[in-house]
Design an enzyme around this catalytic site. Structure first.
Site, PDB file in Angstrom:
ATOM      1  N   LYS A 157     -34.065 -52.105 -13.286  1.00 24.72           N
ATOM      2  CA  LYS A 157     -33.858 -50.691 -12.976  1.00 24.72           C
ATOM      3  C   LYS A 157     -34.123 -49.759 -14.155  1.00 24.72           C
ATOM      4  O   LYS A 157     -34.524 -48.612 -13.980  1.00 24.72           O
ATOM      5  CB  LYS A 157     -32.423 -50.464 -12.469  1.00 24.72           C
ATOM      6  CG  LYS A 157     -32.149 -51.090 -11.104  1.00 24.72           C
ATOM      7  CD  LYS A 157     -32.898 -50.379  -9.997  1.00 24.72           C
ATOM      8  CE  LYS A 157     -32.507 -50.861  -8.615  1.00 24.72           C
ATOM      9  NZ  LYS A 157     -33.363 -50.273  -7.559  1.00 24.72           N
ATOM     10  N   GLU A 159     -28.387 -41.922  -6.963  1.00 22.27           N
ATOM     11  CA  GLU A 159     -27.622 -42.679  -5.988  1.00 22.27           C
ATOM     12  C   GLU A 159     -27.581 -44.119  -6.483  1.00 22.27           C
ATOM     13  O   GLU A 159     -28.449 -44.524  -7.247  1.00 22.27           O
ATOM     14  CB  GLU A 159     -28.297 -42.629  -4.608  1.00 22.27           C
ATOM     15  CG  GLU A 159     -29.431 -43.640  -4.374  1.00 22.27           C
ATOM     16  CD  GLU A 159     -30.649 -43.459  -5.276  1.00 22.27           C
ATOM     17  OE1 GLU A 159     -30.883 -42.317  -5.719  1.00 22.27           O
ATOM     18  OE2 GLU A 159     -31.353 -44.447  -5.557  1.00 22.27           O
ATOM     19  N   SER A 178     -35.054 -60.183 -10.662  1.00 22.40           N
ATOM     20  CA  SER A 178     -34.883 -58.762 -10.949  1.00 22.40           C
ATOM     21  C   SER A 178     -33.579 -58.414 -11.661  1.00 22.40           C
ATOM     22  O   SER A 178     -33.502 -57.393 -12.331  1.00 22.40           O
ATOM     23  CB  SER A 178     -34.985 -57.963  -9.650  1.00 22.40           C
ATOM     24  OG  SER A 178     -34.044 -58.445  -8.719  1.00 22.40           O
TER      25      SER A 178
END
Lengths: 211, 393
Positions: B89, B111, B377
Site C-alpha cells: 500500500k 478510506e 502483498s
C-alpha cells in the site's frame, strides 16, 4: 428512488433511503405507484436518485416508462455532464425527459455555460459544496456566488438546493433563483402522529410563512 | 497497449468518472495534471528515492524452495510484505502524497478496510507533516484494532463509519462525502485501483513498480523476464494491478487474480465480485458490482477486511471481460490452510488477503518447469488475532 450507497447525501437521506429499501421500495414499485398520477397531478414531476438502480432497470426502458407516465425530468447526481452527453443524451431527448444537472460554487464559468447549453427544464444550483442536509445556515450562503450566476443570464431557470430547511433559507434562496429544492428537511418532517397529507401540508405552510 | 486506460478514462466499457458535480473540480484537476506531475523529473527523483530509502525497495523476489517442492513447480514470492508498514500500500500513498503536495493540498483523507491503506496514508502524512483523516468501517475498527492504534500513534484521526455493513464500502462512501464537503484544501488518497478516472490508472502506475522489479529480478534469477504465470489477490485490485502492469501486453504470461469467496460463491456470504456480480456504477466508476436485481449494492463478506468490497477496479473488470486475466476465488477456509502452509514451509506469515493468492495454487495445474510468481502483498502481523483464534495456539 432510494439507493444503498447515496454518496452525495448526508445522514438524513441515508437513513430514509435505508428505511425505504427495507420497506421494499424499487423503481418497479415506484412506476406502479405513479401509473395514474397524471390523472390528478399537473405540475412538473422530477425523479431523483442515483444512476445504478436506473442502470439495472435499463436506461432506455426507464426513459420510455417515464415518458409513458408523464415524468418530466430526473436528478441523478452521479450522471454528470460528460458521461450523460456521451451515452444517454439521445435516449433522454427521444423520451422528452430532462436530465437536470448541478452546478456548485466551484463550477467554472465555461462549464456552467456548457451545462446551460445542454440543460432543459432547470439547473440545480447547489448552495455550497456539501452533501445534502449538512445544516449550513442561511448566513453561510455565498451571496456573491448567487449574484455571479444571476448575472450570467443563463437560458435555464435555476433552483437552489442544499441547506434549505426553513422559511428564512427558502426566502433567501428565492431572492436569487426561481425557487428552491428541499430534500432532507422535507423527509425529516414526517411525524408518527400526523397523517402524511397533513404532515406535508404543515411542512409547506411552515416553509412559506415566516416564523 | 491494449489494456491501458483510454483518454476518456475507460478500460473497454469499464471506468469513467461518474462523479457528482461537487467532486468535479477536484477530479478534473487531477485528470488534467496527474500525468504531467508524475512523469516530471523532479517527481520521479523524489518518488524513486523514497521507494528505495524509505519503503525499502526493491522488495525481494524470493524462490520458495520448500513450497515449490510441495507443489512440484517453481514458486517465487514477490515480498511486498517486507515493505515499510508491511504491505504494497505504501507504494501508492508515497506517490499520492507527493502529488497532493504539488497540487497544494493541506488535508488528506483516506478510506481503509484492513487498515493497511490507512496506516500507509497516516505514515506518509507523518512523513510530510500533513493533516490526515482516515474513514474506517466500525466493524473493521474492531477486527483490525492494532492498525487503528498505529494510525492514531502516527497522528491520524480515525473516524469509525456506522452506515451499511460498517466495512470498506461504507468507509469509501464517507470519504467521498468528506471530499464533497471539503472541495478546496483536501486530497483524497484512494487506496486501490477504484473510483473515478484518473484514480484507477494513477494507482496502477504507482503500484507498477512491483512488476517493473519483477521483470529485472526474474531475468537475473531465471534467465527470462517472463514467468509462466502471476497470481495476486483481488479486492479493489491494486496489488494485482501492480503485479500485472508490465505484463499486460505479454500475452504469454498467464495472469490470475484471486477473489475472496468468503464462505463460498454459492452462498450469499462472499466478496467474489467477478464470480457473482454484474456491470453497474458505484464509487464513480462503471465496473462489475455485487448487486440485486433492483441495482442495490449487496453486502460483501470475507474473513479478510481488505478484500471485503462489492466492486472491483475497472481494469480488472476489463481483463475479466476480455479473458486476458483469469479470476479464481478462494474460501476463508482454503485461505487459512494456505496461511499455515506458507508459515510452516517457509517461515513467512502472510496477510489474509495475500493468502488468497496462495490458496489458488491448489486450484491450478502447474508443470514442474513452470515459473509461478505470487505477489505476497502483505504481512500477517495485523491478522495475528484471527490466526490465534482460528488455529488455537
Amino acid at each position: 428512488m432510494p439507493f444503498s450507497d447515496p454518496t452525495a447525501d448526508g445522514p438524513t437521506i441515508q437513513r430514509t433511503s435505508e428505511i425505504a429499501l427495507k420497506n421494499g421500495m424499487s423503481i418497479k414499485v415506484l412506476f406502479d405507484q405513479l401509473k395514474t398520477i397524471r390523472e390528478s397531478v399537473s405540475i412538473p414531476l422530477v425523479l431523483m436518485g442515483y444512476l445504478n438502480p436506473v442502470y439495472q432497470y435499463g436506461v432506455e426502458k426507464f426513459c420510455q416508462k417515464c415518458n409513458e407516465i408523464g415524468i418530466d425530468g430526473t436528478i441523478l447526481p452521479d450522471l454528470p455532464l460528460d458521461e450523460f452527453e456521451a451515452e444517454y443524451k439521445t435516449i433522454f431527448e427521444q423520451n422528452n425527459l430532462h436530465n437536470i444537472l448541478l452546478i456548485t460554487p466551484q463550477t467554472s464559468e465555461a462549464r456552467i455555460r456548457q451545462i446551460d447549453a445542454v440543460s432543459k427544464g432547470f439547473i440545480y444550483m447547489v448552495s455550497s459544496s456539501s452533501t445534502t442536509g449538512a445544516g449550513k445556515k442561511v448566513e453561510d450562503f455565498h451571496a456573491d456566488y448567487f449574484e455571479r450566476i444571476q448575472h450570467m443570464n443563463l437560458k435555464n431557470p435555476r433552483l437552489i438546493g442544499f441547506g434549505i430547511s426553513d422559511n428564512a433559507t427558502f426566502t433567501n434562496a428565492c431572492k436569487y433563483a426561481s425557487g428552491a429544492i428541499i430534500g432532507s428537511a422535507f423527509v425529516s418532517s414526517f411525524s408518527e402522529e400526523l397523517e402524511i397529507a397533513d404532515s406535508v401540508a404543515q411542512f409547506v405552510k411552515n416553509m412559506l410563512i415566516p416564523n | 497497449m491494449k489494456y491501458q486506460v483510454n483518454e476518456k478514462g475507460y478500460y473497454g466499457e469499464f471506468g469513467g468518472a461518474w462523479i457528482p458535480e461537487m467532486m468535479f473540480t477536484n477530479v478534473d484537476e487531477l485528470k488534467r495534471r496527474y500525468l504531467e506531475i508524475i512523469e516530471s523529473d523532479s517527481f520521479r527523483k523524489e518518488f524513486d528515492q523514497l521507494l528505495k530509502d524509505y519503503v525499502g525497495r526493491p522488495s525481494p523476489l524470493y524462490y520458495a524452495s520448500r513450497l515449490s517442492e510441495h507443489y512440484g513447480s517453481k514458486i517465487y514470492l514477490k515480498r511486498e510484505d517486507l515493505n515499510h508498514t508491511g504491505s504494497h500500500k505504501l507504494n501508492n500513498t508515497i506517490g499520492q502524497i507527493l502529488l497532493a503536495q504539488q497540487l497544494g493540498k493541506t488535508r488528506i483523507i483516506a478510506e481503509t478496510g484492513a487498515g493497511q491503506h490507512g496506516v500507509a496514508t497516516a505514515t506518509v502524512c507523518a512523513l510530510k507533516g500533513i493533516k490526515c483523516i482516515v474513514y474506517m468501517g466500525a466493524l473493521d475498527v474492531s477486527r483490525q484494532a492494532p492498525n487503528v492504534k498505529k494510525m492514531k500513534m502516527l497522528g491520524a484521526e480515525v473516524i469509525p463509519v456506522h452506515s451499511g455493513n460498517k466495512t470498506l464500502k461504507d468507509a469509501t462512501n464517507e470519504a467521498m462525502r468528506d471530499w464533497i464537503n471539503n472541495p478546496e484544501d483536501t486530497h483524497y488518497i484512494i487506496g486501490s485501483v477504484v473510483g473515478p478516472h484518473p484514480y484507477p490508472d494513477m494507482v496502477a502506475r504507482f503500484q507498477s513498480v512491483i512488476s517493473a522489479e519483477m521483470k529485472k529480478q526474474l531475468l537475473e534469477q531465471t534467465g527470462s523476464e517472463f514467468p509462466t504465470r502471476i497470481l495476486a489477490c483481488v479486492g479493489g485490485g491494486s496489488n494485482a494491478a501492480g503485479a500485472f502492469y508490465h505484463y499486460l501486453d505479454d500475452e504469454q504470461v498467464e495472469l490470475i487474480g484471486v477473489e475472496a469467496a468468503g464462505k463460498g460463491i454459492a452462498t450469499d456470504e462472499t466478496a467474489a465480485t467477478l464470480a457473482v456480480g454484474s456491470p453497474g456504477v458505484l464509487h464513480s466508476s462503471r465496473t462489475m458490482l455485487m448487486q440485486n436485481n433492483d441495482g442495490q449494492i449487496t453486502e460483501p463478506y470475507s474473513i479478510s477486511a481488505g478484500l471485503d468490497y462489492p466492486g472491483i477496479g475497472p481494469l480488472h473488470a476489463h481483463l475479466f471481460k476480455t479473458g486476458r486475466a483469469k479470476f479464481l476465488a478462494a474460501t476463508d477456509e482454503e485461505v487459512l490452510k494456505a496461511v499455515l502452509l506458507l508459515t510452516q514451509k517457509e517461515g513467512i506469515i502472510p496477510a489474509l488477503e495475500s493468502a488468497h493468492a496462495l490458496a489458488a495454487l491448489d486450484k491450478i495445474k502447474m508443470n514442474p518447469d513452470d515459473v509461478n510468481v505470487i505477489n505476497l502483498s502483505g504481512s500477517g502481523n495485523k491478522d495475528m488475532e484471527t490466526y490465534l483464534n482460528y488455529f488455537g495456539y
